[in-house]
Design a protein around this motif. Structure first.
Motif, PDB file in Angstrom:
ATOM      1  N   ALA A 149       0.821  -1.210   0.000  1.00  0.00           N
ATOM      2  CA  ALA A 149       0.000   0.000   0.000  1.00  0.00           C
ATOM      3  C   ALA A 149       0.856   1.261   0.000  1.00  0.00           C
ATOM      4  O   ALA A 149       0.376   2.336  -0.360  1.00  0.00           O
ATOM      5  CB  ALA A 149      -0.928   0.001   1.220  1.00  0.00           C
ATOM      6  N   ASP A 150       2.129   1.138   0.426  1.00  0.00           N
ATOM      7  CA  ASP A 150       3.021   2.296   0.515  1.00  0.00           C
ATOM      8  C   ASP A 150       3.970   2.410  -0.665  1.00  0.00           C
ATOM      9  O   ASP A 150       4.473   3.496  -0.956  1.00  0.00           O
ATOM     10  CB  ASP A 150       3.847   2.229   1.800  1.00  0.00           C
ATOM     11  CG  ASP A 150       2.987   2.269   3.050  1.00  0.00           C
ATOM     12  OD1 ASP A 150       1.881   2.830   2.970  1.00  0.00           O
ATOM     13  OD2 ASP A 150       3.412   1.740   4.085  1.00  0.00           O
ATOM     14  N   PHE A 151       4.268   1.301  -1.335  1.00  0.00           N
ATOM     15  CA  PHE A 151       5.267   1.324  -2.394  1.00  0.00           C
ATOM     16  C   PHE A 151       4.823   2.218  -3.547  1.00  0.00           C
ATOM     17  O   PHE A 151       3.643   2.250  -3.914  1.00  0.00           O
ATOM     18  CB  PHE A 151       5.532  -0.087  -2.921  1.00  0.00           C
ATOM     19  CG  PHE A 151       6.279  -0.972  -1.962  1.00  0.00           C
ATOM     20  CD1 PHE A 151       7.046  -0.425  -0.943  1.00  0.00           C
ATOM     21  CD2 PHE A 151       6.227  -2.349  -2.075  1.00  0.00           C
ATOM     22  CE1 PHE A 151       7.737  -1.237  -0.050  1.00  0.00           C
ATOM     23  CE2 PHE A 151       6.920  -3.168  -1.209  1.00  0.00           C
ATOM     24  CZ  PHE A 151       7.667  -2.610  -0.185  1.00  0.00           C
ATOM     25  N   GLU A 152       5.784   2.919  -4.131  1.00  0.00           N
ATOM     26  CA  GLU A 152       5.515   3.792  -5.268  1.00  0.00           C
ATOM     27  C   GLU A 152       5.310   2.956  -6.535  1.00  0.00           C
ATOM     28  O   GLU A 152       5.896   1.881  -6.674  1.00  0.00           O
ATOM     29  CB  GLU A 152       6.677   4.765  -5.478  1.00  0.00           C
ATOM     30  CG  GLU A 152       6.915   5.723  -4.325  1.00  0.00           C
ATOM     31  CD  GLU A 152       5.792   6.745  -4.201  1.00  0.00           C
ATOM     32  OE1 GLU A 152       5.134   7.024  -5.220  1.00  0.00           O
ATOM     33  OE2 GLU A 152       5.582   7.258  -3.085  1.00  0.00           O
ATOM     34  N   TRP A 483      -5.081  -7.599  -4.390  1.00  0.00           N
ATOM     35  CA  TRP A 483      -6.049  -7.283  -3.338  1.00  0.00           C
ATOM     36  C   TRP A 483      -6.997  -6.155  -3.689  1.00  0.00           C
ATOM     37  O   TRP A 483      -8.025  -5.998  -3.045  1.00  0.00           O
ATOM     38  CB  TRP A 483      -5.296  -6.930  -2.052  1.00  0.00           C
ATOM     39  CG  TRP A 483      -4.235  -7.948  -1.768  1.00  0.00           C
ATOM     40  CD1 TRP A 483      -4.430  -9.252  -1.393  1.00  0.00           C
ATOM     41  CD2 TRP A 483      -2.826  -7.761  -1.896  1.00  0.00           C
ATOM     42  NE1 TRP A 483      -3.224  -9.895  -1.276  1.00  0.00           N
ATOM     43  CE2 TRP A 483      -2.215  -9.007  -1.574  1.00  0.00           C
ATOM     44  CE3 TRP A 483      -2.023  -6.692  -2.229  1.00  0.00           C
ATOM     45  CZ2 TRP A 483      -0.840  -9.174  -1.594  1.00  0.00           C
ATOM     46  CZ3 TRP A 483      -0.651  -6.863  -2.253  1.00  0.00           C
ATOM     47  CH2 TRP A 483      -0.080  -8.094  -1.941  1.00  0.00           C
ATOM     48  N   THR A 484      -6.664  -5.349  -4.702  1.00  0.00           N
ATOM     49  CA  THR A 484      -7.572  -4.290  -5.159  1.00  0.00           C
ATOM     50  C   THR A 484      -7.556  -4.266  -6.660  1.00  0.00           C
ATOM     51  O   THR A 484      -6.772  -4.943  -7.307  1.00  0.00           O
ATOM     52  CB  THR A 484      -7.145  -2.912  -4.615  1.00  0.00           C
ATOM     53  OG1 THR A 484      -5.834  -2.619  -5.089  1.00  0.00           O
ATOM     54  CG2 THR A 484      -7.183  -2.861  -3.110  1.00  0.00           C
ATOM     55  N   GLY A 485      -8.402  -3.450  -7.243  1.00  0.00           N
ATOM     56  CA  GLY A 485      -8.495  -3.392  -8.692  1.00  0.00           C
ATOM     57  C   GLY A 485      -7.272  -2.809  -9.341  1.00  0.00           C
ATOM     58  O   GLY A 485      -6.787  -3.294 -10.342  1.00  0.00           O
ATOM     59  N   ALA A 486      -6.733  -1.717  -8.789  1.00  0.00           N
ATOM     60  CA  ALA A 486      -5.556  -1.071  -9.370  1.00  0.00           C
ATOM     61  C   ALA A 486      -4.837  -0.296  -8.299  1.00  0.00           C
ATOM     62  O   ALA A 486      -5.397   0.095  -7.280  1.00  0.00           O
ATOM     63  CB  ALA A 486      -5.974  -0.130 -10.520  1.00  0.00           C
ATOM     64  N   THR A 487      -3.552  -0.085  -8.503  1.00  0.00           N
ATOM     65  CA  THR A 487      -2.756   0.662  -7.555  1.00  0.00           C
ATOM     66  C   THR A 487      -3.040   2.139  -7.681  1.00  0.00           C
ATOM     67  O   THR A 487      -3.443   2.632  -8.720  1.00  0.00           O
ATOM     68  CB  THR A 487      -1.249   0.423  -7.822  1.00  0.00           C
ATOM     69  OG1 THR A 487      -0.981   0.809  -9.168  1.00  0.00           O
ATOM     70  CG2 THR A 487      -0.882  -1.008  -7.616  1.00  0.00           C
ATOM     71  N   ALA A 488      -2.850   2.824  -6.585  1.00  0.00           N
ATOM     72  CA  ALA A 488      -3.042   4.282  -6.617  1.00  0.00           C
ATOM     73  C   ALA A 488      -1.779   4.943  -7.116  1.00  0.00           C
ATOM     74  O   ALA A 488      -0.687   4.458  -6.944  1.00  0.00           O
ATOM     75  CB  ALA A 488      -3.389   4.788  -5.215  1.00  0.00           C
ATOM     76  N   ALA A 489      -1.957   6.092  -7.746  1.00  0.00           N
ATOM     77  CA  ALA A 489      -0.789   6.803  -8.278  1.00  0.00           C
ATOM     78  C   ALA A 489       0.043   7.375  -7.135  1.00  0.00           C
ATOM     79  O   ALA A 489      -0.467   7.716  -6.091  1.00  0.00           O
ATOM     80  CB  ALA A 489      -1.244   7.917  -9.192  1.00  0.00           C
TER      81      ALA A 489
END
Length: 489
Positions: A149-152, A483-489
Motif C-alpha cells: 500500500a506504501d510502495f511507489e 487485493w484491489t483493482g488497481a494501484t493508486a498513483a
C-alpha cells in the motif's frame, strides 16, 4: 482503521473456509486498512503468521519453488517433509515453536554461483532450512499486503502483478517525452550491505508487533555457514536466496523512491502538467526514477549538470541505509548513446530512411551471448547425450528467452539466433551420427529441395523468429494487485 489499532483477532471465528481463501481474505483486509490510513501501525500480526492456514499456504509455496529440494544446513527438503515427516505434523511442531518462543532460525547455507554475463565474478546465495523458508513465506504473506500500500508505482521488481517489461515500458514512455538524460545507477553489493537498524526502523513505521519484528531481526542475524564449513555472523545485509529478502530490500529502497517521487505528489513542484511545463520554461529539471529491485535508472528532462546533481542526491539518500553507488558501474549517459537495463538496450536514434527520432528497445549484447553460450554447451561436438533430450532443453531455453524479449525490436535478432542454433544442432548431429552433408539434406529436405524443421525423436527444434514481436503496452499507474483493482498513483 484507527491509527495504531490492533488487528481484531478476538472476534468470533468466521465459518471455516479453505486455507487459500482465508489467507486471501486476510491479506485483502490488511491491504485495505493500510491503504485507508497511511499512518496506521499494525499490532497482533504474529497471530496471522502462526495461523494454520497461513503456514499451510506458506509451505505449499515453498514446496512449489524450484529450489524446494535444495536442503539447508539441516539437510531437510520439502520432499522429505512430505514423504517422511508429514506436512501436518511438521507444521504443527513449527507452529508450537513459534507460539512458545522457542523457534530460532538456523544459519543459511552459502552457495556461490557465477554472475551472469561471463564476468567471472561469483554471487553469494544463502539457502535457509525448510522450516525457516516456511516462516519467511508466512511473514511475507502477512507483511506484503501492508507495505504494498506504501510502495511507489515506479518500483517493479519482486512485486505482485509487475514485471521487468513494465519498467522498460515506463522508460520508453518517458524517453519519448524528452526525459533523455539518464543516471544509470548500480548499488554496490546491495543485498549484502543494507543496514539492519535502518531497515527495522523503516518497518516500525508500519509494524507495531514486536514479535514479528523480532522474527525478522532473527532472520537477519541468523548468520551464514560458508562453503568451507565456517560460521560467519551477519551484521548487515539480507541474504540472497531467502523468500523474505526481496520484500525487505524493497522496504529499504522505497526510501529512495519516495524521495525522488515526492515532487510528483499532490502539492509538489511537479504534480501537474502545468507545473512541470513551468519548470521547463525556467530551465529547471524534471526527473523520474524507474527501479527494479536494486537496479534503477533516473530519467531526467534537463541537462548533464542536473543529472550529476541528482547523482549526489541519490548517494546522500542511500548513505543512511548503509548503501553506496558503485563508482565504476554508475554512469551518466544520454539516451542517444544508449544504455542497458534488465537485459534490454534502450536508445534514442533516428529511424532509418527518415529524419524522425524515436526511442527504441533492443536486446542487449550480454543476454544474447549468454543464451548462445548455453546452446554451445548443449551441442558440444563430443557430446553423446540423447538428441531428443537435448532438443527439449534447447527449446525450453529458447522459449523462455524469446518470451522475455519478444516486446523489443528484435525480429532480425531472433532470426539470427535461430540461424546460429540451427547450425550448432546440425553440426552436432553430423558429429554424433557421422553424417555427411548429403545425409543431412536427405533427412531434412523435402523432395522439391525445401528445408524441413530439424527434429529428433518427435521433438522439433523451436524457431524463436516464429514468435510475434509486439510492443508492450505501458500500464502506468493502472497495474492491478491481488487485493484491489488497481494501484493508486
Amino acid at each position: 482503521m484507527p491509527r495504531d489499532a490492533p488487528v481484531d483477532v478476538g472476534a468470533p471465528r468466521e465459518p471455516i473456509v479453505g486455507p487459500y481463501r482465508r489467507v486471501s481474505e486476510m491479506q485483502a483486509k490488511l491491504h485495505r486498512w493500510a491503504a485507508v490510513d497511511p499512518g496506521c501501525r499494525f499490532d497482533d500480526l504474529f497471530n496471522f503468521v502462526c495461523d494454520p492456514a497461513t503456514l499451510l499456504v506458506a509451505f505449499e509455496r515453498v514446496a512449489g519453488n524450484h529450489g524446494a529440494n535444495t536442503p539447508g544446513v539441516d539437510g531437510l527438503t520439502a520432499a522429505h517433509v512430505e514423504e517422511v515427516v508429514g506436512v501436518s505434523g511438521f507444521l504443527d511442531d513449527l507452529r508450537t515453536r513459534l507460539k512458545d518462543g522457542s523457534f530460532r532460525p538456523l544459519p543459511v547455507r552459502e552457495r556461490k554461483i557465477p554472475k551472469p554475463g561471463g564476468s567471472g565474478k561469483l554471487r553469494k546465495l544463502g539457502i535457509p532450512t525448510i522450516a525457516d523458508r516456511v516462516v519467511q513465506a508466512a511473514l511475507k504473506l502477512v507483511l506484503e499486503p501492508i507495505f504494498e500500500a506504501d510502495f511507489e508505482p515506479v518500483s517493479y521488481g519482486f512485486r505482485p502483478k509487475r514485471r521487468a517489461q513494465d519498467a522498460i515500458a515506463e522508460i520508453h514512455h518517458y524517453g519519448t517525452q524528452g526525459y533523455r538524460w539518464v543516471l544509470d545507477a548500480d548499488i554496490e553489493a546491495c543485498f549484502d550491505s543494507i543496514s539492519h537498524s535502518a531497515l527495522l526502523d523503516r518497518m516500525r513505521l508500519r509494524v507495531k508487533d514486536k514479535r514479528v519484528l523480532g522474527l525478522v531481526k532473527a532472520f537477519l542475524k541468523a548468520g551464514v555457514l560458508t562453503e568451507i564449513g565456517g560460521r560467519e555472523d551477519t551484521h548487515t545485509g539480507t541474504p540472497q536466496g531467502g523468500i523474505l529478502s526481496p520484500l525487505l530490500a524493497n522496504i529499504a529502497l522505497s526510501v529512495l523512491d519516495e524521495h525522488l517521487m515526492r515532487p510528483w505528489k499532490p502539492g509538489g513542484s511537479m504534480s501537474t502538467a502545468y507545473l512541470r511545463s513551468r519548470r521547463r520554461v525556467k530551465g529547471l529539471p524534471r526527473w523520474r526514477i524507474v527501479r527494479y529491485a536494486d537496479d534503477f535508472v533516473v530519467l531526467v528532462h534537463g541537462d548533464q549538470t542536473h543529472v550529476e546533481a541528482l547523482r549526489e542526491d541519490v548517494a546522500n539518500v542511500l548513505g543512511p541505509l548503509g548503501l553506496r553507488l558503485s563508482e565504476s558501474k554508475t554512469q551518466v549517459v544520454h539516451m542517444s548513446d544508449g544504455f542497458d537495463f534488465l537485459g534490454f538496450h534502450i536508445r534514442w536514434k533516428r529511424k532509418r530512411g527518415t529524419n524522425k527520432w524515436h526511442v527504441y528497445t533492443f536486446i542487449a549484447d550480454r543476454p544474447l551471448r549468454s543464451v548462445k553460450a548455453k546452446v554451445r554447451a548443449l551441442t558440444n561436438r563430443k557430446s553423446q547425450q540423447h538428441p531428443g533430450a537435448v532438443l527439449v532443453r534447447i527449446n525450453q531455453i529458447l522459449r523462455g528467452w524469446t518470451n522475455y524479449f519478444r516486446h523489443a525490436a528484435c525480429k532480425r535478432t531472433l532470426s539470427r539466433l535461430f540461424h546460429f542454433v540451427w547450425w550448432r544442432v546440425i553440426r552436432w548431429f553430423r558429429a554424433l551420427h557421422r553424417w555427411r552433408w548429403k545425409d543431412v539434406r536427405r533427412r531434412f529436405t523435402t523432395p522439391d529441395g525445401r528445408w524441413k524443421p530439424v527434429e529428433a525423436d518427435g521433438i522439433t527444434l523451436f524457431n524463436p523468429a516464429s514468435v510475434p514481436v509486439t510492443r508492450y503496452r505501458y500500464r502506468g499507474n493502472t497495474i492491478p494487485n491481488p487485493w484491489t483493482g488497481a494501484t493508486a498513483a
